[in-house]
Design an enzyme around this catalytic site. Structure first.
Site, PDB file in Angstrom:
ATOM      1  CG  ASP A 204      -1.810   1.175   1.338  1.00  0.00           C
ATOM      2  OD1 ASP A 204      -2.761   1.225   0.551  1.00  0.00           O
ATOM      3  OD2 ASP A 204      -1.564   2.056   2.188  1.00  0.00           O
ATOM      4  CD  GLU A 254      -1.990   2.742  -3.708  1.00  0.00           C
ATOM      5  OE1 GLU A 254      -3.020   3.353  -3.959  1.00  0.00           O
ATOM      6  OE2 GLU A 254      -1.472   2.752  -2.567  1.00  0.00           O
TER       7      GLU A 254
HETATM    8  C1  NOJ Z   1      -4.189   3.339  -0.765  1.00  0.00           C
HETATM    9  C2  NOJ Z   1      -5.415   2.504  -0.503  1.00  0.00           C
HETATM   10  O1  NOJ Z   1      -5.775   1.850  -1.690  1.00  0.00           O
HETATM   11  C3  NOJ Z   1      -6.477   3.442   0.013  1.00  0.00           C
HETATM   12  O2  NOJ Z   1      -7.749   2.822   0.096  1.00  0.00           O
HETATM   13  C4  NOJ Z   1      -6.045   3.968   1.358  1.00  0.00           C
HETATM   14  O3  NOJ Z   1      -6.967   4.931   1.805  1.00  0.00           O
HETATM   15  C5  NOJ Z   1      -4.650   4.612   1.275  1.00  0.00           C
HETATM   16  N1  NOJ Z   1      -3.718   3.863   0.496  1.00  0.00           N
HETATM   17  C6  NOJ Z   1      -4.055   4.754   2.649  1.00  0.00           C
HETATM   18  O4  NOJ Z   1      -3.662   3.514   3.151  1.00  0.00           O
END
Ligand code: NOJ
Length: 513
Positions: A204, A254
Site C-alpha cells: 500500500d 501501489e
Molecule cells: C491506498 C489505498 O488503496 C487506500 O484505500 C487507502 O486509503 C490509502 N492507500 C491509505 O492507506
C-alpha cells in the site's frame, strides 16, 4: 515470444476482494472471510490465479482497514486467524494464491506502537513515527494529506507539544522508515504471513515509505520531498530480499509515480517489485492515443525484467462503467476494457464487480462513510436478484453497510451467470481463453494501425485485438483469413469477420498460422 514459462503472477488475473463488500456470512451487513470462502466457486469460474484481499487486520476502520492496529491478526468483523487459514487452504486446494494488503507507511493511531510513541517524548517508540516542532505556530512544513478533506499532513499532539506526520488521515500516523528498527519490524510482519502460507503482498502507498529525511517543504520544487525519495529503491530491495527467502512469492506495489520512467525504475533489474500498479493509466481519458501511448511507452521503457500489470478499477476510484459513462456508453466501454485487460501483455488485475460491469452505486448523503468520496465504488456485490433474495441481494441477510447498485436485479451474479450475453459470461470466456492460450499469456505485443479511432495490437503471431474507441461505427480492414473469437458486444455474430466495429466494441481475432 518469451521462452520461459510465465510465473503464476504473470499467467492470469489477480482478483481484488474488498472484504467488507464481497459476501457477508454472519448477517451483520459487512462482508467477512467466511463469506468469501463460501463464494470461491465464483473465483474458480473466473480462473483467477490469485485473490488479493484489501486489509483484514484489526482496525478502528477510520480508513476501513488501511489504519492497522495489529499487523498479525484478523479483525473480528472479518473473522479469526483460523478463518483466514481455512480460506487460504481452500484457495490453495483450487490452485488460487492469496495476496494480502501490507500497509507499511502508517499504522492506526490505536496501534500500541503509536500509543507508546505519543505517551512521552522519551518513549523508546517515539522515533518510530515522525515528530517535529511546529514553525511559527503552524505545522513543520507544507506537506498535505492525500485526502483533500484532511488538509495538512500534520496534527498537533497537545500532550507532548509536537506535531506528527500523517500522509492520509490523522488516525493514520506515518511510520518513520529512516529508523532501522521500523524497517526490521515491518519485515518481520512480512515473515509472519509468509510463514503462514501467504503467497504475496500488495504494498500500500509504497512510495511514501521514503521521504526527504530533512522534511523540507515541497514548495515549488520539481522533486517531491514527501514521497518517492531516492532511498525508496534500497527499501524495496530490502523488502524483496525478505520475500525471496520464500519460494515463488510476489509483491505488487501501489505506485503513485509521476511518469512511466518513475514506474519502471521500481521494476528494473528484477530486485525490487515484481509488479507495479500503474496509477497513471487510471487517469487516462477515453482516447485511443492516450491508451496507446501509455501501453507502448511502457513496452519501450521496460527491459526484459519488467512485466506490466494492468488495472482500470479498484476501491479508490469511480468504476470504469461510470467513469466513462457520461454519454450512455459506459457499459460498452467497461466491456471493451475487460477485453483489453485480458488481451494485453501483462497481469490483469480485476476489482470485484468489474466482471459484472457494475457501475458506481448512488450513495445518499446520510449514508456517506468515507472521508474521500469512495463509497460508490465500494458498494456490496449483488449475488442474487433482490426480488428473490431480499434487499441484501444475497450479499447479506442484514442491512448492507453501503447501498447496493440501483440495478442489482439484472446485474447480480445469478442472473448474469445464466445469460450468455452478460458481462460476466464475457469475462469468463476471456479468462478461459487467457488460461489456455500461451500467446495471450506470454506472447510479444506489437501495435497495429487500423485507423486513428482504433487501438489494435497483436499477441505473438496468434491473436489480434482491436478496440473501437469511437462512439459511432468505424470501418476496419482485418486480415482475410483471421477468425473472430470474441467480441465485447453481445450482438456481434462470431461467424463472419467484421468490416465495421460497433461503437466502443472490442474484438479478439485468431490469426492464420
Ligand atoms: C491506498 C489505498 O488503496 C487506500 O484505500 C487507502 O486509503 C490509502 N492507500 C491509505 O492507506
Amino acid at each position: 515470444m518469451s521462452t520461459s514459462a510465465p510465473a503464476w503472477w504473470q499467467r492470469g488475473a489477480v482478483y481484488q476482494v474488498y472484504p467488507r463488500s464481497f459476501a457477508d456470512a454472519d448477517g451483520d451487513g459487512v462482508g467477512d472471510l467466511r463469506g468469501l470462502t463460501e463464494h470461491l466457486d465464483h473465483l474458480s469460474e473466473l480462473r483467477v490465479e490469485a485473490v488479493w484481499l484489501s486489509p483484514i487486520f484489526p482496525s478502528p476502520m477510520a480508513d476501513f482497514g488501511y489504519d492497522v492496529a495489529d499487523y498479525r491478526d484478523v479483525d473480528p468483523l472479518f473473522g479469526t486467524l483460523e478463518d483466514l487459514d481455512e480460506l487460504v487452504a481452500a484457495c490453495h486446494a483450487r490452485g488460487i494464491r492469496v495476496v494480502l494488503d501490507w500497509v507499511p507507511n502508517h499504522t492506526s493511531d490505536r496501534h500500541p506502537w503509536f500509543e507508546a510513541a505519543r505517551s512521552s517524548r522519551d518513549d523508546p517508540k517515539r522515533d518510530w513515527y515522525v515528530w517535529r516542532d511546529g514553525v511559527e505556530g503552524g505545522p513543520p512544513n507544507d506537506w498535505v494529506s492525500a485526502f483533500d478533506a484532511v488538509g495538512p499532513a500534520w496534527s498537533f499532539d497537545e500532550a507532548t507539544g509536537q506535531w506528527y506526520l500523517h500522509s492520509f488521515m490523522a488516525e493514520q500516523p506515518d511510520l518513520n522508515w529512516d529508523n532501522p528498527e521500523v524497517e526490521a519490524a515491518m519485515h518481520d510482519v512480512l515473515r509472519f504471513w509468509l510463514d503462514r502460507g501467504i503467497d504475496g503482498f500488495r504494498l500500500d502507498a509504497i512510495v511514501k515509505i521514503a521521504k526527504d529525511p530533512l522534511l523540507r517543504s515541497n514548495g515549488s520544487a520539481v522533486l517531491r520531498h514527501h514521497e518517492a525519495w531516492s532511498t525508496i529503491h534500497e527499501r524495496l530491495r530490502g523488502i524483496r530480499r525478505v520475500v525471496d527467502e520464500y519460494p515463488d512469492r510476489m509483491i505488487v506495489g501501489e505506485v503513485d509515480a509521476w511518469d512511466l520512467h518513475g514506474l519502471v525504475s521500481f521494476l528494473k533489474d528484477g530486485d525490487q517489485l515484481h509488479l507495479a500498479h500503474n496509477l497513471l493509466v487510471t487517469d487516462l481519458p477515453w482516447s485511443p492515443e492516450a491508451f496507446g501511448r501509455s501501453i507502448e511507452d511502457f513496452e519501450e521503457l521496460a527491459d526484459q525484467t519488467c512485466w506490466p500489470a494492468w488495472f482500470f478499477s479498484n476501491h479508490d476510484m469511480s468504476r470504469a462503467a461510470s467513469r466513462f459513462g457520461t454519454d450512455g456508453q459506459g457499459a460498452a466501454r467497461a466491456r471493451a476494457l475487460l477485453l483489453m485487460l485480458y488481451a494485453l501483455r501483462g497481469t490483469p488485475f480485476i476489482y470485484q464487480g468489474e466482471e459484472l460491469g457494475l457501475p458506481d452505486a448512488v450513495v445518499p448523503p446520510e449514508r456517506i462513510v468515507d472521508v474521500d468520496g469512495r463509497d460508490p465504488e465500494r458498494a456490496p456485490i449483488p449475488w442474487r436478484p433482490p426480488s428473490e433474495a431480499g434487499p441484501g441481494a444475497g450479499f447479506t441477510d442484514g442491512e448492507p453497510w453501503l447501498p447496493l447498485v440501483a440495478d442489482a436485479e439484472s446485474l447480480c451474479v445469478e442472473r448474469q451467470a445464466a445469460d450468455p450475453s452478460s458481462t460476466l459470461s464475457l469475462t469468463r470466456r476471456l479468462a478461459a481463453l487467457r488460461a489456455t492460450e500461451p500467446a495471450l499469456q506470454g506472447g510479444d505485443q506489437r501495435p497495429c494501425d487500423l485507423g486513428h479511432e482504433v487501438l489494435a495490437w497483436t499477441r505473438g503471431d496468434a491473436f489480434l485485438a482491436a478496440i473501437n474507441f469511437a462512439a459511432e461505427p468505424i470501418s476496419v480492414t482485418l486480415p482475410d483469413a483471421a477468425q473472430l473469437v470474441l467480441s465485447s458486444d453481445p450482438s456481434r455474430p462470431l461467424d463472419t469477420l467484421p468490416h465495421t466495429l460497433h461503437p466502443c466494441e472490442g474484438v479478439l481475432l485468431r490469426l492464420p498460422s
